[in-house]
Design an enzyme around this catalytic site. Structure first.
Site, short mmCIF file in Angstrom:
data_model
loop_
_atom_site.label_atom_id
_atom_site.label_comp_id
_atom_site.label_asym_id
_atom_site.label_seq_id
_atom_site.Cartn_x
_atom_site.Cartn_y
_atom_site.Cartn_z
N LEU A 1 -65.58 21.21 28.52
CA LEU A 1 -65.86 19.89 28.16
C LEU A 1 -66.93 19.29 29.10
O LEU A 1 -66.84 17.92 29.21
CB LEU A 1 -64.47 19.09 28.35
CG LEU A 1 -63.44 19.53 27.32
CD1 LEU A 1 -61.98 18.52 27.85
CD2 LEU A 1 -63.73 19.69 25.85
N SER A 2 -67.61 20.01 29.54
CA SER A 2 -68.96 19.52 30.44
C SER A 2 -68.57 18.71 31.61
O SER A 2 -69.05 17.38 31.79
CB SER A 2 -69.73 18.81 29.55
OG SER A 2 -70.60 19.60 28.85
N ASP B 1 -75.31 19.08 26.94
CA ASP B 1 -74.12 18.51 27.61
C ASP B 1 -74.89 17.04 28.27
O ASP B 1 -73.99 16.24 28.30
CB ASP B 1 -73.67 19.50 28.47
CG ASP B 1 -73.29 20.59 27.84
OD1 ASP B 1 -73.06 20.95 26.90
OD2 ASP B 1 -72.79 21.55 28.68
N GLY C 1 -63.62 23.30 34.41
CA GLY C 1 -63.47 24.47 33.73
C GLY C 1 -63.04 24.64 32.39
O GLY C 1 -62.73 25.61 31.84
N GLU D 1 -73.20 25.68 18.16
CA GLU D 1 -73.01 26.44 19.44
C GLU D 1 -74.11 27.28 19.82
O GLU D 1 -74.41 27.96 19.02
CB GLU D 1 -71.46 26.96 19.30
CG GLU D 1 -70.63 26.79 20.78
CD GLU D 1 -70.44 25.34 21.12
OE1 GLU D 1 -71.35 24.81 22.06
OE2 GLU D 1 -69.37 24.87 20.77
N HIS D 2 -74.46 27.26 21.03
CA HIS D 2 -75.47 28.05 21.61
C HIS D 2 -76.81 28.15 20.72
O HIS D 2 -77.48 29.00 20.57
CB HIS D 2 -75.18 29.67 21.65
CG HIS D 2 -74.00 29.99 22.54
ND1 HIS D 2 -74.19 30.27 24.15
CD2 HIS D 2 -72.82 29.84 22.70
CE1 HIS D 2 -73.32 30.17 24.84
NE2 HIS D 2 -72.42 30.03 24.03
N THR D 3 -77.10 26.82 20.21
CA THR D 3 -78.22 26.62 19.40
C THR D 3 -79.21 25.67 20.43
O THR D 3 -80.48 25.76 19.99
CB THR D 3 -78.07 25.93 18.20
OG1 THR D 3 -76.94 24.80 18.39
CG2 THR D 3 -77.15 26.79 17.03
N ASP D 4 -78.73 25.03 21.28
CA ASP D 4 -79.51 24.23 22.16
C ASP D 4 -80.87 24.69 22.85
O ASP D 4 -81.96 24.34 22.56
CB ASP D 4 -78.55 23.06 22.69
CG ASP D 4 -77.93 23.79 23.97
OD1 ASP D 4 -77.82 24.88 24.22
OD2 ASP D 4 -77.43 23.17 24.99
C1 GLA Z 1 -72.98 25.30 27.79
C2 GLA Z 1 -74.19 24.75 27.81
C3 GLA Z 1 -74.84 24.29 26.69
C4 GLA Z 1 -74.88 24.99 25.56
C5 GLA Z 1 -73.52 25.32 25.42
C6 GLA Z 1 -73.26 26.51 24.06
O1 GLA Z 1 -71.89 24.15 27.47
O2 GLA Z 1 -74.51 23.99 29.00
O3 GLA Z 1 -76.24 23.65 26.99
O4 GLA Z 1 -75.67 25.88 25.45
O5 GLA Z 1 -72.69 26.13 26.56
O6 GLA Z 1 -73.53 25.60 22.94
#
Ligand code: GLA
Length: 383
Positions: free
Chosen positions: A128-129, A174, A125, A36-39
């Site tokens: 889940l993208s 995502d 919201g 998470e928050h690595t991309d």
């Molecule tokens: C959101 C962003 C992703 C990613 C996540 C955290 O979903 O769209 O690119 O950074 O947060 O992992």
């Protein structure tokens, strides 16, 4: 309920009074298992494409306009195709459609006048993208097969719609997983090389997403702050290790040796990213060894790091994780996605899934809907 295809065809015909058969496309939402928050730090992620998806029925329009109807918000928007290259965001749902259309034009693709009927089963919201699913479905709807864009081009173009048009400096996870999802598998993505590999998780565990039903407003601005803090950490580290281009390049030991170069807060942000990248690899090893207990522990460690070092969790997510890991058959749990609300992801023994879903809903005052996540295929046409 009718199949998505039947629902889309009926809806399209009713909305546009067009008897011609529309083309149907689907792009899934995702749940991120770990990473998470690595991309946006060019590291590793391990998401799963969901069965919940955004669907679009599309057919040519005869009046030179791109028109979109959202069955979810029951609103319609339209633009003249010659204006698409110059659109500006409106701060609403249609930005994901407009942004993709603009990026397609800017990439030199012809966007033909079309009518779109959009229907999504990804809860908005929820972390889940739903937005990436809408972007990728829009790109699939507006591109025909002969367009010659690779799948990776589509993912990158949709990411640009989000960063350059919507204005969120997100990574590629995502959009990438919505394009490249694999039936039955999680997908381990290297966000620098943009290569991936399908990973079959042990059969002895199910993934369950639990929706906290909250979305704190802080999300967008805090996300920008985190991206900036990570850049600050890289700049500081480069004073000693000039070869470092992103936090992806930094080991835990190197970060510790550079701790004096940056403010404590920036150090903690970087520590989350660096340890999280390591956790993705550890999780993969534990998964290959069928070690569900260890996989669960790594998920919880990820959550604690997001909670205390990265500070993107919230009381509702912490509550759901803390209660979940006390329950029978739950190996581990963590928040998933950007944070500040949305969902947790839980690794649960298959026979414990139903009691877990009921139990967590009861503890969370009747809310906290649990979705069983069966890994699905990425975006494509349906019939
Ligand atoms: C959101 C962003 C992703 C990613 C996540 C955290 O979903 O769209 O690119 O950074 O947060 O992992």
């Amino acid at each position: 309920m009718a199949s998505p295809a039947a629902f889309l065809k009926d809806g399209f015909r009713e909305k546009y009074g067009d008897a011609a058969a529309p083309r149907l496309v689907r792009a899934p939402g995702r749940v991120n298992v770990i990473g998470e928050h690595t991309d946006y730090n060019l590291g590793f992620v391990l998401p799963v494409a969901l069965q919940m998806a955004c669907y679009i029925a599309v057919a040519p329009s005869l009046d030179g306009r791109l028109r979109v109807w959202s069955e979810n918000v029951r609103q319609s928007r339209e633009w003249a195709v010659e204006d698409l290259g110059n659109l500006e965001p409106a701060g609403e749902w249609s930005d994901y459609v407009a942004g993709v259309a603009r990026e397609l034009v800017r990439a030199g693709r012809e966007v033909r006048p079309s009518n779109l009927f959009v229907w999504s089963t990804v809860p908005v919201g929820s972390g889940l993208s739903s937005s990436a699913a809408l972007e990728v479905a829009t790109a699939m709807a507006l591109l025909d097969k002969s367009a010659g864009l690779s799948k990776l081009d589509v993912a990158r173009l949709c990411q640009r719609a989000e960063t350059d048009f919507v204005g969120l400096p997100c990574g590629i996870m995502d959009q990438y997983i919505s394009v490249f999802g694999e039936d039955g598998c999680a997908v381990r993505i290297d966000c620098r090389s943009l290569e991936h590999r399908a990973v079959r998780l042990p059969a002895g565990a199910s993934l369950v997403a639990v929706n906290s039903m909250v979305k704190h407003e802080l999300g967008g601005s805090a996300y920008r702050d985190r991206v900036r803090e990570c850049h600050e950490a890289v700049d500081a580290i480069r004073a000693r290790l000039p070869e470092v281009a992103s936090l992806r390049d930094v080991s835990v030991a190197q970060l510790e040796a550079c701790a004096d170069l940056m403010p404590q807060l920036v150090y903690r942000r970087a520590r989350h990213v660096v340890t999280e990248n390591a956790r993705v690899e550890e999780f993969m090893t534990a998964s290959a060894a069928n070690d569900l207990k260890r996989m669960g522990e790594i998920l919880v460690a990820s959550h604690r790091s997001l909670q205390y070092d990265y500070e993107v969790s919230c009381p509702e997510l912490d509550f759901l994780v803390d209660r979940a890991i006390e329950m029978d058959g739950v190996y581990g749990a963590r928040m998933t996605g950007g944070g500040f609300g949305g969902c947790t992801v839980n690794l649960v023994r298959p026979d414990a899934v139903e009691p877990f879903r009921w139990g967590i809903a009861r503890i969370y005052r009747g809310r906290g809907q649990g979705y069983v996540c069966s890994p699905s295929a990425g975006a494509g046409e349906i019939s």
